[in-house]
Design a protein around this motif. Structure first.
Motif, short mmCIF file in Angstrom:
data_model
loop_
_atom_site.label_atom_id
_atom_site.label_comp_id
_atom_site.label_asym_id
_atom_site.label_seq_id
_atom_site.Cartn_x
_atom_site.Cartn_y
_atom_site.Cartn_z
N LEU A 146 0.84 -1.20 0.00
CA LEU A 146 0.00 0.00 0.00
C LEU A 146 0.87 1.25 0.00
N GLU A 147 0.61 2.14 -0.96
CA GLU A 147 1.34 3.40 -1.04
C GLU A 147 0.41 4.55 -0.69
N SER A 148 0.75 5.29 0.36
CA SER A 148 -0.08 6.42 0.77
C SER A 148 0.15 7.60 -0.17
N LEU A 180 6.56 3.06 1.25
CA LEU A 180 6.61 4.43 1.75
C LEU A 180 7.23 5.34 0.69
N ASP A 181 6.47 6.33 0.24
CA ASP A 181 7.00 7.31 -0.71
C ASP A 181 7.39 8.55 0.09
N THR A 182 8.70 8.87 0.07
CA THR A 182 9.18 9.97 0.91
C THR A 182 8.59 11.32 0.49
N CYS A 183 8.37 11.50 -0.82
CA CYS A 183 7.75 12.75 -1.29
C CYS A 183 6.31 12.85 -0.79
N HIS A 184 5.56 11.77 -0.92
CA HIS A 184 4.15 11.80 -0.50
C HIS A 184 4.02 12.06 1.00
N ILE A 185 4.82 11.37 1.79
CA ILE A 185 4.65 11.46 3.25
C ILE A 185 5.06 12.85 3.75
N ILE A 217 10.59 1.33 -0.54
CA ILE A 217 10.61 2.78 -0.37
C ILE A 217 10.68 3.44 -1.73
N HIS A 218 9.77 4.36 -2.00
CA HIS A 218 9.89 5.23 -3.17
C HIS A 218 10.68 6.44 -2.71
N ALA A 219 11.94 6.52 -3.12
CA ALA A 219 12.82 7.59 -2.66
C ALA A 219 12.74 8.76 -3.63
N ASN A 220 11.98 9.76 -3.26
CA ASN A 220 11.81 10.95 -4.09
C ASN A 220 11.92 12.17 -3.20
N ASP A 221 12.60 13.22 -3.69
CA ASP A 221 12.53 14.50 -2.99
C ASP A 221 11.23 15.17 -3.41
N ARG A 232 4.51 16.30 -6.14
CA ARG A 232 5.44 16.69 -7.21
C ARG A 232 6.84 16.24 -6.82
N HIS A 233 7.32 15.23 -7.53
CA HIS A 233 8.61 14.62 -7.19
C HIS A 233 9.77 15.50 -7.66
N ALA A 234 10.83 15.54 -6.86
CA ALA A 234 12.05 16.26 -7.24
C ALA A 234 13.23 15.31 -7.15
N ILE A 262 13.70 5.03 -7.12
CA ILE A 262 13.47 6.45 -7.41
C ILE A 262 12.44 6.59 -8.52
N GLU A 263 11.63 7.65 -8.39
CA GLU A 263 10.63 8.00 -9.41
C GLU A 263 10.77 9.51 -9.64
N THR A 264 11.97 9.90 -10.07
CA THR A 264 12.30 11.33 -10.13
C THR A 264 12.34 11.82 -11.57
ZN LIG Z 1 5.63 6.67 -5.45
#
Ligand SMILES: [Zn+2]
Length: 285
Positions: A146-148, A180-185, A217-221, A232-234, A262-264
C-alpha cells in the motif's frame, strides 16, 4: 546489501529488451515496472519470452523487481464501475507480477469520492480488496504494498497513522505491506527536512503497522513543502526534503534490507545521478 537502490524503468517495447538495459545504465540494484498502461484499465497479456528473460536476468543479478499497479485503481470510489475495474486491474497486476518474478505490487490507497464518509470507503476496501489477498496462495505470489498519497482530496491514507484503519479493513493480511513514498509522506505533513524528521516518521509508521511491514521505499525528494498536499517529485537533494534525511533513512532499523526505488524527473541521466547520490549516502559511513 543493506538497501538495494534502483528505479522505475520504462518497458514500452519489451520488459527485458528495453527495461533491463535501462536499469543497467541507471546502475539499478532494484527495479519497478508497469505491466499495463498506468492511466488506463487495459489488462494486456505478457510476452512469455520477455517475461522469462526478465525474471531470469533479475534473478541472476540479484535485482529485486516490483510492479506498480495503474493509477486509476480506487477501492474507495463511489462509482461501482470504478471499483469493479479496480478489482480486475489489480488482479491482473498481481498475476503479472508472479509471472515476471516480482516480489511486490504497489497500489495507491485511493480516496473516498462523492463526498462519502471514509468508513464507507474502507468498508468497500474490505469487501473488494480483501478477497484479492486471499488469492495470493502460491509461494511465489507477490506482496501487496500500500502506497499512501500526498493527502489530496478525500485521500484514505496519507499520514502514517492512516495505515492503521486500512490494515484493519484488510485484517492485517500476511501478504500486506507498505511502500513508503518519501515525497508523498512529506507533502502529507510529516516534515522530513528537519533533524529527526525521517527517524520520527519511520518510528510512527512502525508504531502503526509493526516492524516488518515496510517492504519498499519510493525515494523521491519533494518540490512542495511539508503539508502542501501536492504530489510533485524532485531529484534527490533538489527539493524540500534535501539530502541529509536520506542518510538518516539508511540508518533506521525499519529500513534494513528494504529496496529503494526512485521516481524522479530528468530522464535516464537524472535517474542515474539520483541512484548514484543515494548509493553515496548509503555507503558513506
Ligand atoms: Zn511513489
Amino acid at each position: 546489501m543493506r538497501n538495494p537502490v534502483g528505479g522505475h524503468v520504462p518497458v514500452a517495447g519489451g520488459l527485458a529488451k528495453v527495461g533491463l538495459p535501462y536499469a543497467r545504465e541507471m546502475g539499478a540494484e532494484a527495479v519497478q515496472v508497469f505491466v499495463a498502461n498506468p492511466r488506463g484499465w487495459a489488462t494486456p497479456v505478457g510476452n512469455p519470452a520477455e517475461d522469462e528473460r526478465f525474471r531470469a536476468e533479475c534473478a541472476a543479478a540479484s535485482v529485486p523487481a516490483y510492479v506498480h499497479a495503474p493509477y486509476l485503481i480506487n477501492f474507495g470510489s463511489h462509482t461501482e464501475a470504478t471499483v469493479e475495474r479496480s478489482v480486475e486491474s489489480l488482479r491482473h497486476s498481481l498475476r503479472r507480477a508472479r509471472e515476471i518474478g516480482a516480489l511486490g505490487v504497489v497500489v495507491h490507497t485511493g480516496s473516498a469520492t462523492g463526498g462519502r464518509p471514509r468508513e464507507r470507503a474502507l468498508a468497500q476496501v474490505r469487501t473488494h480488496l480483501r478477497p484479492l489477498l486471499d488469492e495470493l496462495t502460491h509461494d511465489d505470489d507477490p506482496f501487496l504494498l500500500l502506497e499512501s498519497t500526498a493527502g489530496q482530496g478525500a485521500s484514505l491514507c496519507s499520514r502514517t497513522w492512516d495505515f492503521g484503519p486500512y490494515f484493519e479493513a484488510l485484517d492485517s493480511h500476511p501478504r500486506l505491506g507498505v511502500c513508503l513514498d518519501t515525497c508523498h509522506i512529506h507533502a502529507a505533513g510529516h516534515d522530513l527536512s528537519g533533524p529527526e524528521g525521517m527517524r520520527q516518521t519511520l518510528d510512527l509508521l512502525v508504531d502503526t503497522v509493526g516492524a516488518d511491514r515496510l517492504k519498499l521505499i519510493h525515494a523521491n525528494d519533494s518540490k512542495e513543502a511539508a503539508g502542501a498536499h501536492k504530489d510533485r517529485h524532485a531529484n534527490i537533494g533538489a527539493g524540500h526534503i534535501g539530502e541529509e534525511p536520506f542518510r538518516e533513512l539508511f540508518s533506521h532499523p525499519a529500513t534494513a534490507g528494504v529496496p529503494l526505488i526512485i521516481e524522479t524527473p530528468g530522464g535516464k541521466d537524472g535517474h542515474a545521478a539520483d541512484v548514484a547520490r543515494l548509493k553515496g549516502l548509503r555507503d558513506r559511513d
